[in-house]
Write a protein that holds these residues in place. Structure first.
Motif, PDB file in Angstrom:
ATOM      1  N   PRO A 133      37.105  49.525  48.769  1.00 20.53           N
ATOM      2  CA  PRO A 133      37.561  48.144  48.588  1.00 20.53           C
ATOM      3  C   PRO A 133      39.082  47.981  48.540  1.00 20.53           C
ATOM      4  N   TYR A 134      39.520  46.841  48.991  1.00 20.87           N
ATOM      5  CA  TYR A 134      40.899  46.404  48.830  1.00 20.87           C
ATOM      6  C   TYR A 134      40.933  45.410  47.666  1.00 20.87           C
ATOM      7  N   GLU A 135      42.141  45.238  47.098  1.00 20.42           N
ATOM      8  CA  GLU A 135      42.271  44.206  46.069  1.00 20.42           C
ATOM      9  C   GLU A 135      43.416  43.276  46.442  1.00 20.42           C
ATOM     10  N   PHE A 136      43.273  42.025  46.035  1.00 23.03           N
ATOM     11  CA  PHE A 136      44.276  41.022  46.405  1.00 23.03           C
ATOM     12  C   PHE A 136      44.332  39.948  45.319  1.00 23.03           C
ATOM     13  N   ILE A 137      45.565  39.569  44.941  1.00 22.81           N
ATOM     14  CA  ILE A 137      45.748  38.483  43.978  1.00 22.81           C
ATOM     15  C   ILE A 137      46.459  37.339  44.687  1.00 22.81           C
ATOM     16  N   PRO A 138      45.777  36.229  44.932  1.00 22.17           N
ATOM     17  CA  PRO A 138      46.424  35.099  45.609  1.00 22.17           C
ATOM     18  C   PRO A 138      47.551  34.509  44.760  1.00 22.17           C
ATOM     19  N   GLU A 139      48.528  33.918  45.433  1.00 23.32           N
ATOM     20  CA  GLU A 139      49.575  33.197  44.723  1.00 23.32           C
ATOM     21  C   GLU A 139      48.946  32.067  43.908  1.00 23.32           C
ATOM     22  N   ALA A 140      49.510  31.811  42.723  1.00 25.63           N
ATOM     23  CA  ALA A 140      48.915  30.836  41.805  1.00 25.63           C
ATOM     24  C   ALA A 140      48.871  29.426  42.380  1.00 25.63           C
ATOM     25  N   ASP A 141      49.781  29.130  43.332  1.00 22.54           N
ATOM     26  CA  ASP A 141      49.801  27.772  43.896  1.00 22.54           C
ATOM     27  C   ASP A 141      49.190  27.717  45.293  1.00 22.54           C
ATOM     28  N   SER A 142      48.359  28.708  45.606  1.00 25.57           N
ATOM     29  CA  SER A 142      47.663  28.681  46.896  1.00 25.57           C
ATOM     30  C   SER A 142      46.699  27.492  46.945  1.00 25.57           C
ATOM     31  N   PRO A 143      46.676  26.733  48.034  1.00 26.86           N
ATOM     32  CA  PRO A 143      45.781  25.568  48.145  1.00 26.86           C
ATOM     33  C   PRO A 143      44.307  25.959  48.240  1.00 26.86           C
ATOM     34  N   MET A 144      44.033  27.250  48.430  1.00 29.17           N
ATOM     35  CA  MET A 144      42.650  27.701  48.578  1.00 29.17           C
ATOM     36  C   MET A 144      41.989  28.024  47.237  1.00 29.17           C
ATOM     37  N   ILE A 165      35.092  39.830  41.648  1.00 33.20           N
ATOM     38  CA  ILE A 165      36.237  39.011  41.244  1.00 33.20           C
ATOM     39  C   ILE A 165      36.559  39.366  39.797  1.00 33.20           C
ATOM     40  N   LEU A 166      37.826  39.694  39.542  1.00 34.19           N
ATOM     41  CA  LEU A 166      38.261  39.954  38.174  1.00 34.19           C
ATOM     42  C   LEU A 166      38.913  38.676  37.661  1.00 34.19           C
ATOM     43  N   HIS A 167      38.263  38.049  36.671  1.00 36.45           N
ATOM     44  CA  HIS A 167      38.796  36.825  36.072  1.00 36.45           C
ATOM     45  C   HIS A 167      39.114  37.105  34.621  1.00 36.45           C
ATOM     46  N   LEU A 173      30.596  40.920  39.567  1.00 35.68           N
ATOM     47  CA  LEU A 173      30.172  41.732  40.696  1.00 35.68           C
ATOM     48  C   LEU A 173      29.282  40.929  41.630  1.00 35.68           C
ATOM     49  N   SER A 174      29.426  41.208  42.922  1.00 30.27           N
ATOM     50  CA  SER A 174      28.640  40.531  43.960  1.00 30.27           C
ATOM     51  C   SER A 174      28.585  39.018  43.721  1.00 30.27           C
ATOM     52  N   PRO A 175      29.747  38.370  43.645  1.00 25.28           N
ATOM     53  CA  PRO A 175      29.753  36.927  43.381  1.00 25.28           C
ATOM     54  C   PRO A 175      29.058  36.164  44.512  1.00 25.28           C
ATOM     55  N   GLY A 176      28.267  35.203  44.144  1.00 25.39           N
ATOM     56  CA  GLY A 176      27.564  34.402  45.134  1.00 25.39           C
ATOM     57  C   GLY A 176      28.473  33.340  45.751  1.00 25.39           C
ATOM     58  N   PRO A 177      27.930  32.527  46.640  1.00 21.17           N
ATOM     59  CA  PRO A 177      28.728  31.510  47.333  1.00 21.17           C
ATOM     60  C   PRO A 177      29.253  30.423  46.413  1.00 21.17           C
ATOM     61  N   TYR A 178      28.658  30.319  45.182  1.00 21.14           N
ATOM     62  CA  TYR A 178      29.098  29.252  44.276  1.00 21.14           C
ATOM     63  C   TYR A 178      30.198  29.706  43.305  1.00 21.14           C
ATOM     64  N   ALA A 179      30.545  30.993  43.374  1.00 20.18           N
ATOM     65  CA  ALA A 179      31.596  31.504  42.478  1.00 20.18           C
ATOM     66  C   ALA A 179      32.953  30.961  42.917  1.00 20.18           C
ATOM     67  N   ASN A 180      33.712  30.453  41.950  1.00 24.23           N
ATOM     68  CA  ASN A 180      35.028  29.893  42.251  1.00 24.23           C
ATOM     69  C   ASN A 180      36.110  30.979  42.151  1.00 24.23           C
ATOM     70  N   GLY A 184      45.174  33.465  39.220  1.00 26.48           N
ATOM     71  CA  GLY A 184      45.242  34.695  38.430  1.00 26.48           C
ATOM     72  C   GLY A 184      44.106  35.652  38.700  1.00 26.48           C
ATOM     73  N   ASP A 185      43.079  35.220  39.457  1.00 20.79           N
ATOM     74  CA  ASP A 185      41.955  36.101  39.758  1.00 20.79           C
ATOM     75  C   ASP A 185      42.380  37.211  40.729  1.00 20.79           C
ATOM     76  N   THR A 186      41.749  38.379  40.558  1.00 20.57           N
ATOM     77  CA  THR A 186      41.920  39.469  41.513  1.00 20.57           C
ATOM     78  C   THR A 186      40.661  39.551  42.347  1.00 20.57           C
ATOM     79  N   ILE A 187      40.831  39.527  43.660  1.00 23.74           N
ATOM     80  CA  ILE A 187      39.695  39.571  44.582  1.00 23.74           C
ATOM     81  C   ILE A 187      39.548  40.991  45.107  1.00 23.74           C
ATOM     82  N   TYR A 188      38.341  41.542  45.031  1.00 27.29           N
ATOM     83  CA  TYR A 188      38.039  42.839  45.615  1.00 27.29           C
ATOM     84  C   TYR A 188      37.146  42.614  46.820  1.00 27.29           C
ATOM     85  N   PHE A 189      37.555  43.183  47.945  1.00 25.92           N
ATOM     86  CA  PHE A 189      36.788  42.940  49.169  1.00 25.92           C
ATOM     87  C   PHE A 189      36.809  44.173  50.056  1.00 25.92           C
TER      88      PHE A 189
END
Length: 205
Positions: A133-144, A165-167, A173-180, A184-189
């Protein structure tokens, strides 16, 4: 590292100065002819002449024509020896510094080699195990942010499969399509190198 070699005549000058400081040669005493000094210290007459010239330049002795060499100053002989010692100490310190610099360069070269090896091994692991897996932390003001995985169509837009997702202190783990995905979240993909670039661009501000 090559060692700085002190000229033989300078060494003899110091030996004569030591004799003066130790009162083996007394102030006012007439030393033997240069040829006799040469024999005493086991050097050539020319080396003895150069040694006497050094001491004469410093007013430690005075050549007296026809009657050898007269001792002038015990204090100046001591100063000469002190300066010679300081010079040797300086050369020693300089040599130690050069050795430290060379050692530091060697250590840096080894560190660079180790880092290159680690990078190469990491790339091989990525290539041989695409599920790493890779990890990524989006910028806090990302529109996504503040949107669900499903509504963002992340896989369709980037090719990335989000596996966690680390919140704050909680890992989902294995977040579904409804997970926001929140600020500050770290995304593992998982995905390819191109996927990493696509994720960065997707969440870019």
């Amino acid at each position: 590292m090559p060692k700085v070699k002190e000229p033989r005549y300078h060494q003899i000058a110091q030996e004569i100065a030591e004799h003066i400081v130790n009162k083996q040669f007394l102030v006012g005493e007439k030393l033997h002819a240069r040829s006799t000094l040469a024999a005493t210290f086991g050097v050539s007459a020319e080396t003895a002449r150069k040694a006497i010239s050094v001491l004469a330049d410093l007013d430690i002795v005075k050549p007296v024509h026809g009657s050898g060499v007269e001792v002038l100053s015990r204090e100046k002989a001591r100063e000469f020896l002190d300066q010679a010692k300081e010079s040797r100490d300086l050369q020693t310190t300089h040599g130690e510094i050069k050795s430290l610099i060379a050692k530091q360069k060697e250590d840096l070269a080894n560190l660079d080699e180790a880092f290159s090896l680690l990078l190469d091994q990491t790339q091989r692991v990525r290539k041989n195990n695409p599920m790493s897996p890779y990890e990524f932390i989006p910028e806090a003001d990302s529109p996504m942010l503040n949107q669900s995985i499903g509504s963002l169509n992340i896989w369709q837009n980037t090719g990335a499969t989000i596996i966690a997702i680390l919140h704050e202190d909680e890992i989902i783990l294995s977040p579904g399509p409804y997970a926001n995905i929140l600020p500050g979240d770290t995304i593992y993909f998982v995905g390819s190198d191109k996927t990493v670039e696509a994720i960065h661009q997707f969440f870019a501000v």
